[in-house]
Scaffold this motif. Structure first.
Motif, PDB file in Angstrom:
ATOM      1  N   GLY A  42       6.857   1.475   7.973  1.00  0.00           N
ATOM      2  CA  GLY A  42       8.028   2.017   8.675  1.00  0.00           C
ATOM      3  C   GLY A  42       7.917   1.917  10.185  1.00  0.00           C
ATOM      4  O   GLY A  42       8.869   2.196  10.905  1.00  0.00           O
ATOM      5  N   SER A  43       6.750   1.508  10.690  1.00  0.00           N
ATOM      6  CA  SER A  43       6.566   1.442  12.144  1.00  0.00           C
ATOM      7  C   SER A  43       7.247   0.206  12.738  1.00  0.00           C
ATOM      8  O   SER A  43       7.450   0.124  13.940  1.00  0.00           O
ATOM      9  N   GLY A  44       7.549  -0.769  11.867  1.00  0.00           N
ATOM     10  CA  GLY A  44       8.110  -2.024  12.362  1.00  0.00           C
ATOM     11  C   GLY A  44       7.052  -2.961  12.911  1.00  0.00           C
ATOM     12  O   GLY A  44       7.341  -4.099  13.279  1.00  0.00           O
ATOM     13  N   GLU A  45       5.827  -2.476  12.979  1.00  0.00           N
ATOM     14  CA  GLU A  45       4.723  -3.309  13.480  1.00  0.00           C
ATOM     15  C   GLU A  45       4.078  -4.046  12.317  1.00  0.00           C
ATOM     16  O   GLU A  45       3.907  -3.464  11.244  1.00  0.00           O
ATOM     17  N   PRO A  46       3.634  -5.308  12.515  1.00  0.00           N
ATOM     18  CA  PRO A  46       2.886  -5.970  11.448  1.00  0.00           C
ATOM     19  C   PRO A  46       1.534  -5.293  11.237  1.00  0.00           C
ATOM     20  O   PRO A  46       0.999  -4.675  12.166  1.00  0.00           O
ATOM     21  N   PHE A  47       0.996  -5.379  10.018  1.00  0.00           N
ATOM     22  CA  PHE A  47      -0.365  -4.897   9.780  1.00  0.00           C
ATOM     23  C   PHE A  47      -1.304  -5.847  10.515  1.00  0.00           C
ATOM     24  O   PHE A  47      -1.068  -7.052  10.578  1.00  0.00           O
TER      25      PHE A  47
END
Ligand SMILES: NC(=O)c1ccc[n+]([C@@H]2O[C@H](COP(=O)([O-])OP(=O)(O)OC[C@H]3O[C@@H](n4cnc5c(N)ncnc54)[C@H](O)[C@@H]3O)[C@@H](O)[C@H]2O)c1
Length: 334
Positions: free
Chosen positions: A300-305
């Motif tokens: 949900g952060s919108g950041e890639p892992f």
């Protein structure tokens, strides 16, 4: 609650189920396996819906996350289907069974925007984290080079138990794709991106049982000039501890489970693995749960892992380059 599902209910799925169950805000909603016996065992053990087809499972249960813990040749197709459905994917290593399939997963992740993570859990081992921090601090000076070994034992019974592991079409490789991939990944992660790969792989002992390699040696030239070497075999009498030594101007960092740092001034420091690293399969590394928690923490952060498809592709590329040299005519099942 985050809705999770597991696709492939074999050996490694146990660690994924345990990690899911340990997170209070994650709920297991379904399991999937093409083997009726495994599927029945998993549905009975976890009390959730069972499916023999991942697409039908995704359509029926709408999981937020799927864990893909199938044989290698199934990784790409399943991951791509899930990503296209907008489902976050936590994929066991390797990214895929071939270079081409790996590239397709990376593209699908970029197009979908869903989160993709690959299980290089050894990056979470306490001594490995300490080594990475020390190297990045710059306090030890430039990295001059590194070496690593994987001296393990896999016999005919291991492959008879899971025939997919010995075949190019289903596994995409042997020692390097299945066991030593973690160690090759640590070399490129700790020492830096690789610009040249020289190496060879061979089936030294188990040629009557498997198609894929049981032995390999590699030289990696890293961007910036450091060079590292790797040797691995599955013909050792026991599963010896993996070794990784990184040599810098100021110290030698030796990973043998624990991290020992020997400084040029003679000081020696040791960082032990957490107690959770013990147990019969400690040689797998004990950090699956840490990686899985970290993956869920960023949903949900919108950041890639941070260990996404592109990151996992680096190690896949090194291994496939070795295979191109030693097994140019291997079937890639692409
Ligand atoms: N990260 C690690 O340290 C680590 C350790 C061991 C295994 N692994 C990886 O985990 C994966 C699985 O390995 P394993 O040893 O558990 O294998 P396994 O053979 O024990 O289990 C695989 C399961 O997937 C099922 N399966 C096959 N095709 C399927 C499909 N299309 N859909 C659903 N289920 C399907 C099989 O029936 C089987 O139950 C591999 O990628 C392996 O490299 C990772």
């Amino acid at each position: 609650m985050t809705r999770a599902a597991v696709i492939g209910c074999g050996d490694i799925s146990a660690l994924h189920f345990a990690a899911i169950e340990a997170m209070p805000d994650v709920e297991l909603v379904a399991v999937c396996d093409t083997d009726p016996g495994r599927l029945e065992a998993a549905t009975a053990a976890h009390g959730v819906a069972g499916f023999d087809d991942h697409q039908r499972m995704i359509e029926a249960e709408h999981p937020d996350v799927v864990h893909v813990t199938t044989p290698h040749a199934e990784h790409a197709a399943i991951a791509i289907d899930a990503l296209r459905a907008g489902v976050d994917v936590l994929l066991e290593k390797p990214l895929a069974h071939s270079r081409g399939a790996g590239a397709r997963v990376v593209d699908a992740a970029a197009e979908s925007g869903a989160r993709l993570g690959v299980c290089f859990q050894n990056r979470y081992n306490t001594p490995v984290v300490a080594a990475k921090q020390l190297l990045e601090s710059g306090a030890l000076g430039p990295v001059l080079g590194a070496n690593a070994t994987v001296m393990w034992h896999r016999d005919a019974a291991y492959y008879a138990d899971r025939p997919w592991r010995g075949r190019w079409r289903s596994a995409g490789g042997g020692l390097l794709m299945n066991q030593a991939i973690h160690t090759v990944d640590l070399l490129q992660w700790l020492v830096g991106d690789v610009e040249r790969v020289r190496g060879g792989a061979a089936t030294r002992v188990l040629g009557e049982v498997i198609e894929v390699e049981d032995t390999a040696d590699i030289v990696l030239d890293h961007v910036g000039g450091a060079q590292s070497t790797f040797f691995g075999t599955l013909n050792n009498p026991v599963n010896a501890p993996v070794t990784v030594d990184v040599v810098t101007e100021g110290a030698v960092l030796s990973l043998r489970g624990a991290l020992t740092v020997t400084y040029t001034d003679g000081r020696v420091e040791t960082v032990e693995e957490d107690a959770s690293a013990s147990g019969p399969r400690a040689y797998w590394g004990a950090s699956h749960e840490r990686l899985i928690r970290d993956f869920y923490g960023g949903i949900g952060s919108g950041e890639p892992f941070w260990i996404d498809g592109r990151e996992a592709q680096k190690t896949l590329d090194i291994i496939q380059t070795v295979y191109d040299a030693s097994f140019p005519a291997r079937p890639t099942n692409d």
